[in-house]
Structure formats: structure tokens, C-alpha cells
Design a protein around this motif. Sequence first.
Motif, PDB file in Angstrom:
ATOM      1  N   GLU A   1       0.223   8.562   8.810  1.00 22.06           N
ATOM      2  CA  GLU A   1      -0.417   8.232   7.525  1.00 22.06           C
ATOM      3  C   GLU A   1      -1.413   7.094   7.685  1.00 22.06           C
ATOM      4  O   GLU A   1      -2.525   7.152   7.150  1.00 22.06           O
ATOM      5  N   ILE A   2      -0.993   6.045   8.391  1.00 26.76           N
ATOM      6  CA  ILE A   2      -1.861   4.881   8.606  1.00 26.76           C
ATOM      7  C   ILE A   2      -3.144   5.302   9.301  1.00 26.76           C
ATOM      8  O   ILE A   2      -4.251   4.950   8.878  1.00 26.76           O
TER       9      ILE A   2
ATOM     10  N   CYS B   1      -7.270   5.987  -0.186  1.00 32.45           N
ATOM     11  CA  CYS B   1      -7.488   6.697   1.086  1.00 32.45           C
ATOM     12  C   CYS B   1      -6.198   7.321   1.620  1.00 32.45           C
ATOM     13  O   CYS B   1      -6.239   8.061   2.596  1.00 32.45           O
ATOM     14  N   TRP B   2      -5.073   6.959   1.001  1.00 29.20           N
ATOM     15  CA  TRP B   2      -3.761   7.434   1.470  1.00 29.20           C
ATOM     16  C   TRP B   2      -3.558   8.863   1.026  1.00 29.20           C
ATOM     17  O   TRP B   2      -4.019   9.288  -0.016  1.00 29.20           O
ATOM     18  N   ARG B   3      -2.794   9.627   1.814  1.00 33.06           N
ATOM     19  CA  ARG B   3      -2.491  11.007   1.397  1.00 33.06           C
ATOM     20  C   ARG B   3      -1.233  11.062   0.587  1.00 33.06           C
ATOM     21  O   ARG B   3      -0.443  10.199   0.532  1.00 33.06           O
TER      22      ARG B   3
ATOM     23  N   ILE C   1       0.833  -1.203   0.000  1.00 34.07           N
ATOM     24  CA  ILE C   1       0.000   0.000   0.000  1.00 34.07           C
ATOM     25  C   ILE C   1       0.869   1.255   0.000  1.00 34.07           C
ATOM     26  O   ILE C   1       0.586   2.209  -0.709  1.00 34.07           O
ATOM     27  N   ALA C   2       1.938   1.252   0.805  1.00 29.70           N
ATOM     28  CA  ALA C   2       2.833   2.414   0.870  1.00 29.70           C
ATOM     29  C   ALA C   2       4.244   1.941   1.199  1.00 29.70           C
ATOM     30  O   ALA C   2       4.419   0.976   1.946  1.00 29.70           O
TER      31      ALA C   2
ATOM     32  N   ALA D   1      -5.435   7.416   7.044  1.00 26.80           N
ATOM     33  CA  ALA D   1      -6.051   6.621   5.979  1.00 26.80           C
ATOM     34  C   ALA D   1      -7.113   5.671   6.527  1.00 26.80           C
ATOM     35  O   ALA D   1      -8.209   5.568   5.966  1.00 26.80           O
TER      36      ALA D   1
ATOM     37  N   LYS E   1      -5.211   2.405  -0.971  1.00 24.22           N
ATOM     38  CA  LYS E   1      -4.327   3.376  -1.608  1.00 24.22           C
ATOM     39  C   LYS E   1      -5.078   4.665  -1.918  1.00 24.22           C
ATOM     40  O   LYS E   1      -4.522   5.764  -1.803  1.00 24.22           O
TER      41      LYS E   1
END
Length: 142
Positions: free
Chosen positions: A63-64, A140-142, A15-16, A67, A138
Motif C-alpha cells: 500500500e505504501i 493517494c491510498w487505495r 494516514i492508514a 501510494a 490519504k
Amino acid sequence: MNATIHRFGYPATLIAEHDHWVVLLRPDQPTLGSLVLAAKSDVTAFSALPPAAFAELASVIAEIEAALGHAVDYARINYLMLMMVDPHVHFHVLPRYDGTRTAGDLVIADAGWPKAPALGDAVTLDPAQTTALVAWLKSCWR
């Protein structure tokens, strides 16, 4: 990437990625949006990570949480560092909530709420569900 990261489905579950950490979709979902936060290092003791990995951890966790807050509106979040079968430094990140959460055709209850997570009640994702959930998270991730 170390063996633990591969064991959790990398690269399909990625995902990141950061300098010292990767965020992966957890293949077994005790709660919707469950992740694995894994150190890219080959170390097997949390204290053996380099100082830069600890420094970076704060921004990765932020981040987690942002998200997953957007994705599943969790009430609490659990970070479990189990490292029994998979020896490299990693956390199981479980968003916790009362009731169920839905993504696509998946509806997943937090069977342990409000107590300890019910890891044995996890939904095992098939490849199509994995691909869909990775794409959803992904987004929803910034």
C-alpha cells in the motif's frame, strides 16, 4: 497506541491503520511524502513482534509503495529502522528522487540524492501543512 506512535503526532498524522501497524506522516520531511510505519505493539525488538504482524507487513508495504509511487513518483524507497530515541518498532519510510517534489505550497528537494538521505535537511511541517499533507496522501491510498 504506544509512546513512539504518539511522539510522531498520532492521531493528527495518521494516514492508514491496520491490525498491527499504523502509517503516519513523518513530521519532519527530508523528502516529500516521508512516513513512519509503526508497530502498534509495545515491543522494542523487531524479533518480538507476533507472527501476524510480519504477515500483515507485506500488504502494508505494498500500500505504501503504491501510494507514494502515485504521490511523488519516487525512484527508490528507503526503510530506516533507527529506534534510537523512540524505542518501539518503527521504520522511517523515505521516498527518494532526483530534484524536487511539490504538494500544495511545499517544495521539497531530496538533498541526499543519490546517496544516504539527508535527515538533517528535513522540512519541519506546521500544523496546517501536516493536515494538508495527510489529506493529500490519504487521497493517494487505495
